[in-house]
Motif scaffolding. Structure first.
Motif, PDB file in Angstrom:
ATOM      1  N   SER A   1       0.837  -1.195   0.000  1.00  0.00           N
ATOM      2  CA  SER A   1       0.000   0.000   0.000  1.00  0.00           C
ATOM      3  C   SER A   1       0.871   1.243   0.000  1.00  0.00           C
ATOM      4  O   SER A   1       2.021   1.209   0.428  1.00  0.00           O
ATOM      5  CB  SER A   1      -0.897  -0.002   1.240  1.00  0.00           C
ATOM      6  OG  SER A   1      -1.638  -1.194   1.295  1.00  0.00           O
ATOM      7  N   ASP A   2       0.282   2.358  -0.435  1.00  0.00           N
ATOM      8  CA  ASP A   2       1.060   3.595  -0.510  1.00  0.00           C
ATOM      9  C   ASP A   2       1.197   4.305   0.836  1.00  0.00           C
ATOM     10  O   ASP A   2       2.097   5.100   1.046  1.00  0.00           O
ATOM     11  CB  ASP A   2       0.487   4.542  -1.558  1.00  0.00           C
ATOM     12  CG  ASP A   2      -0.948   4.958  -1.268  1.00  0.00           C
ATOM     13  OD1 ASP A   2      -1.449   4.711  -0.151  1.00  0.00           O
ATOM     14  OD2 ASP A   2      -1.570   5.527  -2.184  1.00  0.00           O
ATOM     15  N   GLY A   3       0.293   4.032   1.756  1.00  0.00           N
ATOM     16  CA  GLY A   3       0.348   4.659   3.074  1.00  0.00           C
ATOM     17  C   GLY A   3      -0.134   6.094   3.105  1.00  0.00           C
ATOM     18  O   GLY A   3      -0.099   6.728   4.167  1.00  0.00           O
ATOM     19  N   THR A   4      -0.588   6.613   1.979  1.00  0.00           N
ATOM     20  CA  THR A   4      -0.962   8.031   1.925  1.00  0.00           C
ATOM     21  C   THR A   4      -2.396   8.286   1.489  1.00  0.00           C
ATOM     22  O   THR A   4      -2.902   9.386   1.694  1.00  0.00           O
ATOM     23  CB  THR A   4      -0.035   8.792   0.954  1.00  0.00           C
ATOM     24  OG1 THR A   4      -0.166   8.235  -0.354  1.00  0.00           O
ATOM     25  CG2 THR A   4       1.423   8.711   1.411  1.00  0.00           C
ATOM     26  N   CYS A   5      -3.060   7.333   0.870  1.00  0.00           N
ATOM     27  CA  CYS A   5      -4.425   7.564   0.368  1.00  0.00           C
ATOM     28  C   CYS A   5      -5.402   7.606   1.556  1.00  0.00           C
ATOM     29  O   CYS A   5      -5.046   7.239   2.682  1.00  0.00           O
ATOM     30  CB  CYS A   5      -4.818   6.488  -0.644  1.00  0.00           C
ATOM     31  SG  CYS A   5      -5.229   4.904   0.089  1.00  0.00           S
TER      32      CYS A   5
END
Ligand SMILES: [Zn+2]
Length: 82
Positions: A21-25
């Motif tokens: 996962s990107d961790g920012t969305c």
């Protein structure tokens, strides 16, 4: 180890989720990285999927440190379920 990785060190026992996962969305920020808008299926998109060594993007977010009492076989089953 990537130079930007701060929370994981060589020798740490870790596992990674079935997808990275990107961790920012918004979903990641709300604690639901399994619903990440930009999830990447690690075994399909990364060299080393299902291997002893694998590249992990955003390792500080996607690597899960394992307590000593969790063996690697159990850890692999746990992350396949999330
Ligand atoms: Zn996300």
């Amino acid at each position: 180890m990537g130079r930007d990785v701060k929370n994981i060190k060589v020798g740490d026992r870790v596992t990674i989720p079935f997808h990275e996962s990107d961790g920012t969305c918004p979903q990641c920020r709300d604690g639901f990285p399994n619903l990440c808008d930009n999830a990447i299926m690690a075994p399909q998109k990364r060299p080393g999927g299902w291997a002893e060594y694998v590249t992990v993007v955003n390792a500080d977010f996607n690597c899960i440190k394992l307590p000593d009492e969790v063996d690697m076989l159990s850890a692999s089953a746990l992350v396949a379920a999330i």
